[in-house]
Design a protein around this motif. Sequence first.
Motif, PDB file in Angstrom:
ATOM      1  N   THR B 144      -9.392   6.141  -0.558  1.00 23.38           N
ATOM      2  CA  THR B 144     -10.169   4.912  -0.395  1.00 23.38           C
ATOM      3  C   THR B 144     -11.616   5.297  -0.087  1.00 23.38           C
ATOM      4  O   THR B 144     -11.888   6.451   0.278  1.00 23.38           O
ATOM      5  N   THR B 173     -12.717   6.085 -10.675  1.00 27.33           N
ATOM      6  CA  THR B 173     -12.497   4.811  -9.972  1.00 27.33           C
ATOM      7  C   THR B 173     -12.978   4.897  -8.529  1.00 27.33           C
ATOM      8  O   THR B 173     -13.737   4.052  -8.052  1.00 27.33           O
ATOM      9  N   ARG B 287      -2.890   5.244  -3.353  1.00 31.07           N
ATOM     10  CA  ARG B 287      -2.970   3.867  -2.841  1.00 31.07           C
ATOM     11  C   ARG B 287      -2.182   2.919  -3.752  1.00 31.07           C
ATOM     12  O   ARG B 287      -1.628   1.916  -3.287  1.00 31.07           O
ATOM     13  N   ILE B 288      -2.129   3.237  -5.038  1.00 28.87           N
ATOM     14  CA  ILE B 288      -1.366   2.403  -5.966  1.00 28.87           C
ATOM     15  C   ILE B 288       0.132   2.616  -5.732  1.00 28.87           C
ATOM     16  O   ILE B 288       0.919   1.668  -5.736  1.00 28.87           O
ATOM     17  N   LYS B 290       1.431   3.290  -2.971  1.00 29.37           N
ATOM     18  CA  LYS B 290       1.762   2.572  -1.732  1.00 29.37           C
ATOM     19  C   LYS B 290       2.166   1.133  -2.054  1.00 29.37           C
ATOM     20  O   LYS B 290       3.119   0.600  -1.475  1.00 29.37           O
ATOM     21  N   GLU B 291       1.449   0.510  -2.983  1.00 27.05           N
ATOM     22  CA  GLU B 291       1.822  -0.842  -3.412  1.00 27.05           C
ATOM     23  C   GLU B 291       3.172  -0.825  -4.122  1.00 27.05           C
ATOM     24  O   GLU B 291       3.981  -1.759  -3.965  1.00 27.05           O
ATOM     25  N   ASN B 294       5.782  -1.017  -1.606  1.00 25.69           N
ATOM     26  CA  ASN B 294       5.965  -2.408  -1.151  1.00 25.69           C
ATOM     27  C   ASN B 294       6.842  -3.196  -2.117  1.00 25.69           C
ATOM     28  O   ASN B 294       7.737  -3.936  -1.699  1.00 25.69           O
ATOM     29  N   ILE B 295       6.569  -3.045  -3.409  1.00 27.86           N
ATOM     30  CA  ILE B 295       7.318  -3.787  -4.430  1.00 27.86           C
ATOM     31  C   ILE B 295       8.793  -3.373  -4.399  1.00 27.86           C
ATOM     32  O   ILE B 295       9.694  -4.213  -4.398  1.00 27.86           O
ATOM     33  N   LEU B 362      -6.084   3.540 -15.175  1.00 25.54           N
ATOM     34  CA  LEU B 362      -5.268   3.643 -13.968  1.00 25.54           C
ATOM     35  C   LEU B 362      -3.838   3.242 -14.279  1.00 25.54           C
ATOM     36  O   LEU B 362      -3.587   2.427 -15.163  1.00 25.54           O
ATOM     37  N   ILE B 363      -2.899   3.814 -13.544  1.00 17.21           N
ATOM     38  CA  ILE B 363      -1.520   3.315 -13.595  1.00 17.21           C
ATOM     39  C   ILE B 363      -1.460   2.138 -12.616  1.00 17.21           C
ATOM     40  O   ILE B 363      -2.159   2.138 -11.611  1.00 17.21           O
ATOM     41  N   ASN B 364      -0.678   1.099 -12.938  1.00 16.43           N
ATOM     42  CA  ASN B 364      -0.608  -0.005 -11.967  1.00 16.43           C
ATOM     43  C   ASN B 364       0.732   0.047 -11.217  1.00 16.43           C
ATOM     44  O   ASN B 364       1.659   0.733 -11.639  1.00 16.43           O
ATOM     45  N   PRO B 365       0.811  -0.624 -10.085  1.00 16.21           N
ATOM     46  CA  PRO B 365       2.003  -0.461  -9.229  1.00 16.21           C
ATOM     47  C   PRO B 365       3.300  -0.910  -9.909  1.00 16.21           C
ATOM     48  O   PRO B 365       4.365  -0.363  -9.613  1.00 16.21           O
ATOM     49  N   TYR B 366       3.189  -1.879 -10.810  1.00 13.12           N
ATOM     50  CA  TYR B 366       4.401  -2.330 -11.512  1.00 13.12           C
ATOM     51  C   TYR B 366       4.898  -1.264 -12.481  1.00 13.12           C
ATOM     52  O   TYR B 366       6.107  -1.095 -12.667  1.00 13.12           O
TER      53      TYR B 366
END
Lengths: 184, 377
Positions: B144, B173, B287-288, B290-291, B294-295, B362-366
């Motif tokens: 971050t 990023t 950080r992604i 980490k999301e 959560n999912i 970027l890769i996304n959390p989904y």
Amino acid sequence: MSNRDRIEVLFWGIGGQGLVLASIILAEAVGVYEGKNVVQSQAYTAIVRGGTSKANVIVSEEKEILFPQVLSPDILVAFSQEAYNANKGKLKPDTKIIYDSDMVKIEDNVPFKLYGIPFFKIAREELGIPFAGNVVALGAFSAVTGIVKLSSLERALLSKVREEYHEINRKALERGFELAEKLN
Amino acid sequence: MSKNVRLMQGNEALVEAAIMAGVRFFAGYPITPSSEIAEGFSKKLPRVGGKFIQMEDEIASMAATIGASIAGVKSVTATSGPGFSLKQENLGFGIMAEVPCLVVNVQRMGPSTGRPTKPSQGDIMQTRWGTHGDHPIVVLYPTTVPEVFKYTIEAINISERLRTPVIFLMDETLGHMREKVLLPEPDEIKVVNRKFPKVGKEDYLPYKPADDDVPVIAPFGKGYRYHITGLHHNYKGYPTTQPEEVEELTKRLLRKVERVLDDIFILNTYMYDDAEYVLYAYGITARIAKEAVNILREEGLKIGLLNPITIWPFHEDKIEGLLGGKKKVFVVELNSGQMKGEIERIYPRKDVIGINKLNAELINPYEIADHVREGLR
């Protein structure tokens, strides 16, 4: 995301309209002056005046913002026809589109919430500063979304412009706010 | 809010932190996506009595950075992949001659000029083995913008303490995105400064190590006369061909970092203690990930995150211990699996699954969550 304490804002338009600056002012207003969590980023491509330009702002009241990009905008700020055409497939039914009504045409009977104002025409004809359309749009953004106070936007904005331009920028913000309130 | 809260880019946060940590010299050659670092130093260093030089290329930038540090000034250079490749030879000189400095690489996608304006994590192995020969390396990679600030100071401190170049990784990023940073007061941060010799100028042996295996080397220009070289050298700094001196130096360079591994190895965890499955991720992907935790936790999967900030050295014992008893490890990387190989050295290969993306996005959390579900099928 797995929580809804996350508002995704996508700014999209043409290089030279000041939409990246608008996104930074928004991020600073909600983040620094209102204490919310915020992430701002912008597309870095070989952008020249006239080419596509876009920026992301993600806002959260409490939650840490983990994924830093917009997946499906809650709010689209559209300064070009491409902004709408390229994104309409990704929008949610309740996405708010704040758009320059001179530059963007949106078909009838779409589910989105539409707020069309000729930002750049107002900047040019009423305020006499053609490039302040981005500031008029920010004022409208505050009225339409309620996620940032006009006073916070004003503080963030004025910290970035010379004092001789404070008054006109303040006017541009307020004008955008007034016009959008009428649409609400 | 506090007036010390500022919205800034990762690249800007690095500049602020470095100056606060005492950096007074920057030499570089601007390159996307690191250019804001050079820009920031060019504005800020002159105001604090420092020097900024835009050099003719990255080779010279690395040389000037080392030169300034030899003169006793905390120094930084910053670049991206193509420039980082050019810096490797002089980086090795810095390691051999034991010159502290910070080398920043804001990663874009390679090889070659690649994809300049998009993120990648393709330089993980280059940071470890980019310069030739057996050598120690310390590499920090935050997740971050506030962490960029915090760990820039840490990286400079490690460099000063160990008298070795430290590499600071970011990616497009992280370098360009803006987040809030709470700027501390100068007395709220810990700043480490290199030691100055206490012995007289006549008896001075610049490369005689102290008890911590780190030599106390005087800055040039303070009256201590000595030789400095990239060749293997003796305590006086003169080149040596004696096998025992060559071996002693090589081993000491490695040992001075190994012996402080517990101190310099920074690792963050998330939802880890009861986790049965592990995401191992660093930098922007952590950080992604980490999301994604959560999912997947919402679906009832017991999964947690291991996020090393210090990506090199790889703390085998510590990571092996943390992975003990877990069922599978997913290594998330924006490369073809550079760190995955390290995990496979210490964990059964069949239970290590790579989650990789190579299109400069970027890769996304989904996507991460989908890969995990697939890996568990």
